[in-house]
Write an enzyme that holds these catalytic residues in place. Sequence first.
Site, mmCIF file in Angstrom:
data_model
loop_
_atom_site.group_PDB
_atom_site.id
_atom_site.type_symbol
_atom_site.label_atom_id
_atom_site.label_comp_id
_atom_site.label_asym_id
_atom_site.label_seq_id
_atom_site.Cartn_x
_atom_site.Cartn_y
_atom_site.Cartn_z
ATOM 1 N N ARG A 158 0.791 -1.171 -0.207
ATOM 2 C CA ARG A 158 -0.084 -0.034 0.041
ATOM 3 C C ARG A 158 0.738 1.254 -0.035
ATOM 4 O O ARG A 158 1.937 1.355 0.786
ATOM 5 C CB ARG A 158 -0.790 0.059 1.193
ATOM 6 C CG ARG A 158 -1.948 0.904 1.227
ATOM 7 C CD ARG A 158 -2.979 0.104 2.062
ATOM 8 N NE ARG A 158 -4.349 1.014 2.391
ATOM 9 C CZ ARG A 158 -4.651 1.122 3.588
ATOM 10 N NH1 ARG A 158 -4.154 0.319 4.542
ATOM 11 N NH2 ARG A 158 -5.654 1.856 3.938
ATOM 12 N N ASN A 184 1.215 7.596 1.007
ATOM 13 C CA ASN A 184 1.351 9.279 0.476
ATOM 14 C C ASN A 184 1.720 9.433 -0.934
ATOM 15 O O ASN A 184 3.118 9.262 -0.979
ATOM 16 C CB ASN A 184 1.914 10.156 1.497
ATOM 17 C CG ASN A 184 2.008 11.415 1.190
ATOM 18 O OD1 ASN A 184 1.890 11.895 -0.081
ATOM 19 N ND2 ASN A 184 1.735 12.635 2.218
ATOM 20 N N PRO A 185 1.141 9.391 -2.054
ATOM 21 C CA PRO A 185 1.569 9.218 -3.216
ATOM 22 C C PRO A 185 2.694 10.410 -3.516
ATOM 23 O O PRO A 185 3.690 10.132 -4.228
ATOM 24 C CB PRO A 185 0.529 9.565 -4.373
ATOM 25 C CG PRO A 185 -0.749 9.487 -3.337
ATOM 26 C CD PRO A 185 -0.241 9.581 -1.883
ATOM 27 N N GLN A 193 10.513 9.356 -2.902
ATOM 28 C CA GLN A 193 11.433 8.320 -2.461
ATOM 29 C C GLN A 193 11.827 7.249 -3.773
ATOM 30 O O GLN A 193 12.899 7.199 -3.979
ATOM 31 C CB GLN A 193 10.824 7.227 -1.664
ATOM 32 C CG GLN A 193 10.663 7.831 -0.236
ATOM 33 C CD GLN A 193 12.036 7.932 0.357
ATOM 34 O OE1 GLN A 193 12.904 7.188 0.324
ATOM 35 N NE2 GLN A 193 12.339 9.325 0.525
ATOM 36 N N GLY A 202 7.523 -0.677 2.191
ATOM 37 C CA GLY A 202 8.771 -0.033 2.124
ATOM 38 C C GLY A 202 9.040 0.652 0.668
ATOM 39 O O GLY A 202 9.159 -0.365 -0.106
ATOM 40 N N GLU A 217 14.072 2.027 -0.672
ATOM 41 C CA GLU A 217 15.420 1.728 -1.207
ATOM 42 C C GLU A 217 15.122 0.993 -2.798
ATOM 43 O O GLU A 217 15.999 1.106 -3.547
ATOM 44 C CB GLU A 217 16.117 0.428 -0.591
ATOM 45 C CG GLU A 217 16.743 1.416 0.601
ATOM 46 C CD GLU A 217 16.630 0.667 2.075
ATOM 47 O OE1 GLU A 217 18.008 0.116 2.282
ATOM 48 O OE2 GLU A 217 16.175 0.255 2.827
#
Lengths: 331, 699
Positions: B583, B586-587, B593, B657, B660
Site C-alpha cells: 500500500r 502518501n503518493p 522516494q 517500504g 530503497e
Amino acid sequence: MRPFRYHRPADVAEAVAVLADEPQAAYLAGGTNLVDLMKLGVQRPDLLVDVNRLPLDAVEELPGGGLRIGATVRNSDLAAHPAVRRDYPVLARALLAAASGQLRNLATTGGNLLQRTRCVYFQDTGKACNKREPGSGCAARHGQNRDLAVLDWSDLCVATHPSDLAVALAALDAVVEVHEPAGPRDVPLAALHRSPGEHPERETTLARGALITAVRLPHLPAARRSAYLKVRDRASFAFAVGSVAAVLDLDGDVVRDVRLAYGAVAHRPWRAYRAEEELRGRAFSPQLAARAADAELAEARPLRHNGFKVPLTRAITVRALTELAERTPAP
Amino acid sequence: MTTGAVGRAYPRLEGREKVTGTARYAVEYPVDGVTYGWAVPSAVVRGRITRIDAAPALALPGVLAVLHHGNAPRLAPGPEPDLWLLQEPAVHYRGQFVAVVVATSLEAAREGARLVQIDYDAGPHSTVLTADHPGLYRPDQVNPSYPTDTAEGDFDAGYAAAPVRMDATYRTPAYHNNPMEPHATTAQWRDGRLLVHDSNQGAVAVKAALAELFELPRESVRVITQHVGGGFGSKGYPKAAVVLAALAARQVDRPVRLALTRQQLFGPVGYRTPTIQRVRLAADADGRLTAICHDSITQTSTIREFAEQVAVYTRSMYAAPHRRTTHRLVRLDVPTPFWMRAPGECPGAYALESAMDELASAVGIDPVELRIRNDPAVDPELGRPFTSRNLVGCLRDGARRFGWADRDPEPRARRDGRWLIGTGVAGSSYPARARASAAAATARPDGRFLIRIDATDIGTGARTALWQVAADALGVPPERVEIQIGDSDLPPAGVAGGSMGTSSWSWAVIRACEALRDRLRETPGGVPPDGEVTAEVSTADEVREQPALPRYAYGAHFAEVRVDVDTGEVRVNRMLGVFAAGRVVNPTTARSQLIGGMTMGISMALHEEGVLDERYGDWVNHDLATYHITGCADVERIEAYWLDEQDSELNPAGVKGIGEIGIVGTAAAITNAVHHATGVRIRDLPIRLDKLIGLSPLA
Ligand SMILES: Cc1cc2nc3c(=O)[nH]c(=O)nc-3n(C[C@H](O)[C@H](O)[C@H](O)COP(=O)(O)OP(=O)(O)OC[C@H]3O[C@@H](n4cnc5c(N)ncnc54)[C@H](O)[C@@H]3O)c2cc1C
Ligand code: SF4
C-alpha cells in the site's frame, strides 16, 4: 582557518600599495575559490584586500569596436551582456558552461582568470604538491591523474588550469590590463599564465601584488561566428575534461582566419596555434580539422589515466569547427 | 472504519518550516555557552601515534581543549569498536579521528585542528580490493545474519551441461552516501545526564550506544532528532560525531557542537564497499534458467567485520535447479564500510540484472520476456509461496508505459545525429520487513489526539505518513491529530532504514490507536474535561510471532540512453520505474522516494566513484566538486508508478517500504541500455566517457 585581517581599499592605487607592503596578503573578489582554499588550509593569507567595491565593475564598448570588461564584473552579468552575446558568443557560452548559477553570480572576471588548479592533491594539505609546497613532490605525476594535463607538463607538476572563461579569452586574443606596483601594464591573455616547468608555484607572469583591473577584447568581427564546446563528466556543474573555443572565418569554403584554444589539457589555457596554421588558407573539411588537431596534439604526452583526452580534444575540435562551418552563410 | 487519509497526497507537515529555514537541524539549536568541536583525522593509514603536541593549538586564542587518546575521558568498550574513539594510539585507516579540538568559535577550532602536531609510527598498508588478495576469507555469515554461501543441486555440472551460458565479472567502486546534512551533534551534560541533538536515522541505537560507552543508565541519555538532512544508511547506527561531541562536552564541561566536514564524510561514517562479482548463468534454448552462480568479493576494515550481503539478492530473485552463491571478504586498512541505500541488493542486482541482459542476448530472447519466463512460483530459498510477487506485473505495466514492444534487440542500430540510442530493462526486489516498535496514543478532552513515537524522519516524509495512518486508525480527520517523533523520551521505535520505517512504526501506531479506542469505549463519559486518556503499546510480541514468509517488494526499471558517438558522453533520456510495494500511504512522498532512489541509481551507473590512491590509502576525490553526484540536468525525464497491491501477510498498514527499491535495478537498466545503444558492455562502474570514447573513427 588562519586568523586574517580585512581591508577595503579606496582605489586601485591603494589596493596595490597595500599588497606590495604585505607579503602574506591576497585580493578578495567573489571569494568562490580563495575562501574555499583558505578553509582547506591551502591558501593562508593574513590580510584580505577586498576589491569588490573598486570601480571595476563596468563593461564598456570601445570606440573602435571591442570591449573593456572590468575585473569585478560578475560571470553571470558578463554572460548576459548584449554586446558579449552578439559579438563574442564563444565567451557567453564558456561562462555559462562553468560552475553553477549561484557561483557565477559571485565569481568575477579577474578571480576566474586567477583561480587555482582543481588538482585534488593540490587541494589536500596531507599530500605532496610542488605547487602548494615547492620541493614536496608531485603526488599527481604517478597518482590519480585522469583530469590532469597532456600537454606541456613538467615532472614537477601536471596540473591543468580549470577556467572555461580563460579558454575563450585565449581564442579571442584578449588583453589583460593589470596594475603592478611598478605601474599599469597590458598583458596578452596568452602570456598571462605560465608553463609549470621548474616552478609550478609560479602560475602567472604578473609581478607580486599585481591587480587585474580589466580585460580588453579586440574588435574581431569573425568572433560573431564562434563556439565553445565543453565536455564534462555530468551534464552540468562540473569542470571540463575537454573543451575547445573556436572562431572561424570562411571565405567561401576557404579558411580566412581561425582562432582555436583548448581547455583541460595544460597548465594554462592552450592556444592551438599549430592547428590554426594547418587550417588557415585551406578549404575547410572535417578531415582538415582532424589533421589540424593532430598537428596540435602531436606533442601530447598523456599520463597514466588521461590518454582519452587526446582523442576527445581531437573529436571536439572537429565538431566545433564543422558546426561553425555549417553555420557560415554562403557569401 | 477509515476516513481515507491513507493513500492521499498530503504535503509534508514540516514542509513550510523546511523551506522557510526555520526547521532546526542538529547543530542549529541555540544553546547558551556553546563551544565548537573540530575532529582531527589521522595522517597515516596504519600505525600508532607516538606523540601528540597540543601546545601550538592550545596557544591559539579561543581554543579550550585538545582531546586525544592520552587525555580523553575513558569509554567502556561499548557496542562497536568503531565508536571506541580517542581511547588508544592505534590507527587503522587514514582519516580515522585521533583528536578533537574544542574552541569558543568554529574558526578557532578549525585552525586549532591544523595546529595539533601528531607523530606516528606508520607501517605498510593494503587498501585496494582485488580478486586475488591474499587476505580473502570466508566470513561466518553476511549481513545481517544470512548464510555466507548457499548451494542447491550441482552448479558445476548444471552449468557445464547447458546449451546457453554466460560468465562475466562486474565491478563497482566505493560509493559514498553524502547526505546533505553531515553527521552532526550538539552535546550537553547536565547534572550527569547527557542530552544530544543529533543527526541520525534511529535515536534508540544512539541512546543505547551512548549509555553503554559512558556507563550511564539509559534514562540519563536523551537524543533529540527532529529533522535530519538525509542519511542514506550512513546514519543508521551511531557514528563518530555524536561520541566525539559527548566526549568533548564532558571534557570542557560546556555544550559542544560538532559537525563533520564534507571531506570527513568520505570514510569515517562508512561507504558502500567496492565489489567484484562474478555471475554465471546457464539456460536451456527457451531461456529457462538451469544454473545460477553469484560469487561476491567485498572488503571490510581491520576494526570490525562488515560483510555486505551482495549475492543474497540472487537467492530469491530467479529460480534454477542448480544454484550457488558465495561471499568472500578481505580485511583492508580502510574505514569500515557501512550501509548505503539498499546494501546488498543494490550492487547485487546490478550484477545479476546485467547478467540477465547478457543471457537474453545470448539466448536471443527479449530481456523482459526472459525475466517473465524465469519468475519463480515459490521462493527458491524458503520453498514457500511469496506473500505477493508482482515482478511480472511491474514488467508488463512498465513495458506498456515505456513503449517496449517492438524493440529491436540489435545493439547499435539506432542513431539520432551524433547520438546512439538504446533502451534497457532490469528487475528489482527488496525485502519487506518490520521491526518491533512502541507508540502511544492520547485522547484529549477537546477531541484532539496526540501520537507519540520515537520514529525518525530523515527527510522521507515519515512524520506525515504516520500522521495519516493514525488519523485512519482513530477514525478522525487528520487535522485532529498531532504527532510527535524524533525524541528518545518518546516510546522507542526502530531505525529509519532497511525500508522498514513505515512498516514498523505504522504497525505500532495502529495498535496504539486501536488500544486507545478500546480504552475510550471502556471509559464511560469519555475523556474527562481536565484529563486525557492514553494507550501505549509495543509490537514486540506480534512482530516476533510473525511467520517467516518470503515478503518482498518488486520493481521493473526501464531506461533510454543516448551515447555521443565521438566523445562517449552518456545521457539518460528517460527513466521509468513501476513498483509493487504494497500500500502507498502518501503518493507525493512515495514518488519522491522512488524517483530519488532511481536518481541515485543513475548516479551509481554514470557518475559516482570513490577514487582511491593506494599510496595514501584514501579517496582523493573527497568533496562534491570532484565526487560527482547526478545533478538535475542529468535527469531529463523520470517517472515512477506503482501497482495497486494488497498483501495481508505484511503488517496492519499493508506497506512494504519504498525507500530503497528505487535504486536497486536502476544501474543495470542503464548499463543494459548503454550496451543496446553502443554494442559495448561496460562491466565496471561508473560508465564514464573515457570507457566509451571513440565509438566512431573520426573523420
Ligand atoms: C564547485 C565549483 C565548480 C566550479 N566549476 C567551474 C567550471 O566549470 N568552470 C570554471 O571556469 N570555473 C568553475 N569554478 C570556479 C569559479 O569560476 C571560480 O571560483 C571563480 O571564477 C573565481 O572568481 P572569484 O571572483 O570568486 O575569485 P576569488 O576566489 O575571490 O579569487 C581567486 C583568486 O584570484 C585572485 N584575484 C581575484 N581578483 C583579482 C584581481 N582583480 N586581481 C588580481 N588577483 C585577483 C584572488 O586573490 C585569488 O587568488 C567552479 C568553482 C566551484 C566552487
Ligand atoms: S600536478 Fe601540480 S598541483 Fe597537482 S600535485 Fe602535482 S604539483 Fe601539485
